[in-house]
Design an enzyme around this catalytic site. Structure first.
Site, PDB file in Angstrom:
ATOM      1  N   HIS A 170       0.846  -1.197   0.000  1.00 27.90           N
ATOM      2  CA  HIS A 170       0.000   0.000   0.000  1.00 27.90           C
ATOM      3  C   HIS A 170       0.879   1.243   0.000  1.00 27.90           C
ATOM      4  O   HIS A 170       2.098   1.151   0.049  1.00 27.90           O
ATOM      5  CB  HIS A 170      -1.018  -0.017   1.139  1.00 27.90           C
ATOM      6  CG  HIS A 170      -0.445   0.032   2.530  1.00 27.90           C
ATOM      7  ND1 HIS A 170       0.367  -0.939   3.038  1.00 27.90           N
ATOM      8  CD2 HIS A 170      -0.581   0.951   3.523  1.00 27.90           C
ATOM      9  CE1 HIS A 170       0.696  -0.644   4.291  1.00 27.90           C
ATOM     10  NE2 HIS A 170       0.138   0.501   4.609  1.00 27.90           N
ATOM     11  N   HIS A 223       1.264   3.931   2.030  1.00 30.11           N
ATOM     12  CA  HIS A 223       1.765   4.695   3.178  1.00 30.11           C
ATOM     13  C   HIS A 223       3.285   4.871   3.113  1.00 30.11           C
ATOM     14  O   HIS A 223       4.003   4.002   2.628  1.00 30.11           O
ATOM     15  CB  HIS A 223       1.361   4.018   4.490  1.00 30.11           C
ATOM     16  CG  HIS A 223      -0.080   4.236   4.841  1.00 30.11           C
ATOM     17  ND1 HIS A 223      -0.771   3.426   5.705  1.00 30.11           N
ATOM     18  CD2 HIS A 223      -0.964   5.179   4.432  1.00 30.11           C
ATOM     19  CE1 HIS A 223      -2.008   3.857   5.817  1.00 30.11           C
ATOM     20  NE2 HIS A 223      -2.155   4.919   5.053  1.00 30.11           N
ATOM     21  N   HIS A 240       5.809   2.344   3.860  1.00 30.74           N
ATOM     22  CA  HIS A 240       5.760   1.152   2.994  1.00 30.74           C
ATOM     23  C   HIS A 240       6.259   1.445   1.572  1.00 30.74           C
ATOM     24  O   HIS A 240       6.751   0.548   0.906  1.00 30.74           O
ATOM     25  CB  HIS A 240       4.329   0.579   2.944  1.00 30.74           C
ATOM     26  CG  HIS A 240       3.923   0.020   4.266  1.00 30.74           C
ATOM     27  ND1 HIS A 240       3.966  -1.320   4.554  1.00 30.74           N
ATOM     28  CD2 HIS A 240       3.527   0.626   5.399  1.00 30.74           C
ATOM     29  CE1 HIS A 240       3.600  -1.520   5.811  1.00 30.74           C
ATOM     30  NE2 HIS A 240       3.322  -0.343   6.353  1.00 30.74           N
TER      31      HIS A 240
HETATM   32 ZN   LIG Z   1      -0.111   1.491   6.532  1.00 32.88          ZN
END
Ligand SMILES: [Zn+2]
Length: 256
Positions: free
Chosen positions: A57, A59, A62
């Site tokens: 994902h 974020h 990440h």
């Molecule tokens: Zn996250």
């Protein structure tokens, strides 16, 4: 076909980085990019060159290292199609059911909305492993930043349907706090008691609690057990739908 080699290491305050390497093809993937410097140093220490980035994902903890790693290695970046606009450097857009490869090792993409709306997990059925990002944690699950409880329950149910022996690589070390919460709503669960004691020992020794397994989580993780009579009794929700019980467990965790 040689076995995949997996290198796991801490990143940032409580993330894990994961490198997977296929000795036959020489390919190496990093699962997410929490810290480019740490990931590149780990790859170098192993003598591996990163050829792929698999994002779960968007974020920052990440995908924040995507561009640095791509610039230095030329790695191709695989990520969820839904999040194309917010995954830096994405070159391969995937969606539910797609299969990607590291050499001859195959990973199936499982769409798991909830934490974010684009979140995907990567399941390697032949290797018996899954990288689940911020969807499923050891004794916990990701916060619902974008999705509804119904979205997350759908996603967790799909992960729970994987074989029990599947090794589950969660992206954060949150297990000790998760265990305290789990015991607060399912105190008589013997599997949970044993699991929590094991976690306490591991953390006291500075060891990771990741990976876990689907089987261990199904037995002890309250977020996978909204159908459990004891949890329902404690929440006074004996006849509610699973998704409503799940939502209540998540609500209580947010306030714990
Ligand atoms: Zn996250």
């Amino acid at each position: 076909m040689s076995e995949l080699l997996i290198r796991q290491f801490p990143c940032l305050s409580d993330n894990y980085g994961f490198l997977i390497h296929d000795p036959d093809s020489g390919e190496t993937a990093t699962i997410d990019t929490p810290d480019a410097d740490v990931i590149l140093a780990q790859a170098e220490a192993a003598g591996w060159t990163i050829t792929q980035i698999w994002n779960t994902h968007h974020h920052f903890d990440h995908a924040g290292g995507n561009e640095t790693i791509q610039a230095l290695t030329g790695a191709k970046i695989v990520g969820p199609r839904y999040d194309t606009h917010r995954i830096p450097g994405i070159s391969v857009e995937v969606e539910n059911g797609d299969v990607i490869s590291l050499g001859r090792h195959k990973a199936k993409v499982i769409y798991t909305p909830g934490h974010t709306m684009g979140h995907v997990c990567y399941h390697l059925p032949m290797d018996g492993i899954a990288f689940v990002g911020d969807t499923l944690f050891a004794l916990g699950c990701g916060r619902l930043f974008e999705g509804t409880p119904a979205d997350m329950w759908y996603s967790l149910s799909r992960l729970a349907a994987l074989p029990d022996e599947t090794r589950v690589y969660c992206a954060h070390e949150y297990t000790e706090a998760n265990a305290r919460f789990a015991l607060s709503i399912d105190p008589d669960n013997r599997d949970l008691q044993v699991y929590a004691a094991m976690v306490e020992g591991e953390r006291a020794r500075g060891e990771p609690t990741v990976p876990t397994t689907i089987g261990a989580e199904k037995a002890a993780n309250p977020f996978l057990r909204p159908d459990d009579p004891a949890i329902r009794a404690r929440l006074d929700m004996a006849t509610a739908d699973d998704v409503d019980v799940f939502a209540e467990i998540r609500r209580r965790k947010d306030m714990f």
